[in-house]
Design a protein around this motif. Structure first.
Motif, PDB file in Angstrom:
ATOM      1  N   GLN A 197       0.361   2.830  -7.370  1.00  0.00           N
ATOM      2  CA  GLN A 197      -0.584   2.035  -6.593  1.00  0.00           C
ATOM      3  C   GLN A 197      -0.344   2.360  -5.125  1.00  0.00           C
ATOM      4  O   GLN A 197       0.793   2.313  -4.648  1.00  0.00           O
ATOM      5  N   GLN A 206      -9.943   0.068   4.088  1.00  0.00           N
ATOM      6  CA  GLN A 206      -8.821   0.187   3.170  1.00  0.00           C
ATOM      7  C   GLN A 206      -9.332   0.211   1.741  1.00  0.00           C
ATOM      8  O   GLN A 206     -10.127  -0.632   1.349  1.00  0.00           O
ATOM      9  N   VAL A 207      -8.858   1.187   0.977  1.00  0.00           N
ATOM     10  CA  VAL A 207      -9.166   1.293  -0.446  1.00  0.00           C
ATOM     11  C   VAL A 207      -7.832   1.354  -1.181  1.00  0.00           C
ATOM     12  O   VAL A 207      -6.981   2.189  -0.861  1.00  0.00           O
ATOM     13  N   THR A 208      -7.640   0.453  -2.137  1.00  0.00           N
ATOM     14  CA  THR A 208      -6.420   0.455  -2.942  1.00  0.00           C
ATOM     15  C   THR A 208      -6.710   1.196  -4.242  1.00  0.00           C
ATOM     16  O   THR A 208      -7.680   0.898  -4.927  1.00  0.00           O
ATOM     17  N   SER A 210      -5.163   2.604  -7.938  1.00  0.00           N
ATOM     18  CA  SER A 210      -4.148   2.510  -8.986  1.00  0.00           C
ATOM     19  C   SER A 210      -4.414   3.607  -9.999  1.00  0.00           C
ATOM     20  O   SER A 210      -5.553   3.767 -10.447  1.00  0.00           O
ATOM     21  N   ASP A 259      -9.972  -0.363  -5.820  1.00  0.00           N
ATOM     22  CA  ASP A 259     -10.128  -1.759  -5.427  1.00  0.00           C
ATOM     23  C   ASP A 259     -10.514  -1.848  -3.946  1.00  0.00           C
ATOM     24  O   ASP A 259      -9.748  -1.432  -3.073  1.00  0.00           O
ATOM     25  N   ILE A 260     -11.704  -2.386  -3.695  1.00  0.00           N
ATOM     26  CA  ILE A 260     -12.180  -2.630  -2.333  1.00  0.00           C
ATOM     27  C   ILE A 260     -12.423  -4.134  -2.246  1.00  0.00           C
ATOM     28  O   ILE A 260     -13.315  -4.650  -2.906  1.00  0.00           O
ATOM     29  N   LYS A 261     -11.613  -4.792  -1.453  1.00  0.00           N
ATOM     30  CA  LYS A 261     -11.724  -6.250  -1.354  1.00  0.00           C
ATOM     31  C   LYS A 261     -12.650  -6.626  -0.211  1.00  0.00           C
ATOM     32  O   LYS A 261     -12.436  -6.228   0.929  1.00  0.00           O
ATOM     33  N   ASP A 304     -10.934  -8.632   2.558  1.00  0.00           N
ATOM     34  CA  ASP A 304      -9.771  -7.975   3.143  1.00  0.00           C
ATOM     35  C   ASP A 304      -9.805  -8.046   4.663  1.00  0.00           C
ATOM     36  O   ASP A 304     -10.857  -7.893   5.284  1.00  0.00           O
ATOM     37  N   ASP A 357      -2.500   2.675  -0.996  1.00  0.00           N
ATOM     38  CA  ASP A 357      -3.672   2.429  -0.158  1.00  0.00           C
ATOM     39  C   ASP A 357      -4.069   3.704   0.562  1.00  0.00           C
ATOM     40  O   ASP A 357      -3.206   4.455   1.033  1.00  0.00           O
ATOM     41  N   LEU A 408      -6.008   4.419   3.837  1.00  0.00           N
ATOM     42  CA  LEU A 408      -6.461   3.677   5.008  1.00  0.00           C
ATOM     43  C   LEU A 408      -7.309   4.566   5.904  1.00  0.00           C
ATOM     44  O   LEU A 408      -6.887   5.664   6.279  1.00  0.00           O
TER      45      LEU A 408
END
Length: 192
Positions: A65, A181-183, A185, A157-159, A162, A67, A69
């Motif tokens: 996992q 920011q994109v997380t 996994s 995951d894009i919140k 955030d 990020d 950025l």
């Protein structure tokens, strides 16, 4: 440029992204590794315990996992370098800040590129399925040295809530916004 923490070398087969794509980690990542033995289980009548036969082990599973950025991409990939994207870990293009005063160039297009690479890493995009699935070589610190894996699944995951926010004109259409920011996994399975 200082020592790199690690990288993912994607070997994609077919499609617009065919070839090797290198994503270098510029911040810490989370790594979880697991491995399980494979046993046959025998329950014998009138015996008070089970007998096991060892059948080897399943492949090592590595879950990552991290990020990506937008601000890191802006810092490390300059405007002139963005046109030659494909290897974010290339020493010549990564870490120079570009030739635009360190502000960076096409960071939003770079982020879009890496999201597309992640989306393509779980399935063969080519017209020759006999080429097999895309592979990834995982390198991280001194513990993982070019571990050959396949990607079992991924999660992007894009919140919306955030604190990192979005880049673009908030009053324009949503298609012009890029998340800062994109997380990502990844579930990798080692192949030998």
């Amino acid at each position: 440029m200082g020592a790199e923490l690690g990288k993912l070398e994607f070997e994609l087969k077919g499609g617009d992204l065919e070839g090797t794509q290198v994503l270098t980690f510029v911040n810490n990542i989370n790594v979880t590794e697991s491995k399980a033995a494979n046993y046959a289980r025998y329950d014998i009548l009138a015996r008070s315990s089970t007998i096991y036969a060892y059948l080897g082990a399943k492949s090592r599973t590595i879950k990552l996992q991290f990020d990506v950025l937008l601000d890191h991409i802006k810092k490390f990939v300059g405007a002139s370098d963005a046109a030659g994207r494909g290897n974010m870990g290339d020493q010549d293009s990564f870490g120079g800040g570009g030739d635009d005063g360190g502000e960076g160039g096409q960071a939003d297009s770079e982020l879009s590129h890496w999201v597309k690479v992640i989306q393509a890493c779980a399935a063969n995009e080519g017209d020759k399925p006999e080429d097999g699935p895309p592979t990834v070589r995982f390198t991280y610190t001194s513990l993982y040295d070019k571990v050959l894996c396949i990607v079992k699944d991924y999660k992007i995951d894009i919140k919306g809530d955030d604190k990192a926010g979005f880049l673009g004109n908030a009053e324009g259409d949503a298609g012009g916004l890029t998340p800062r920011q994109v997380t990502i996994s990844l579930s990798l399975e080692e192949v030998k």
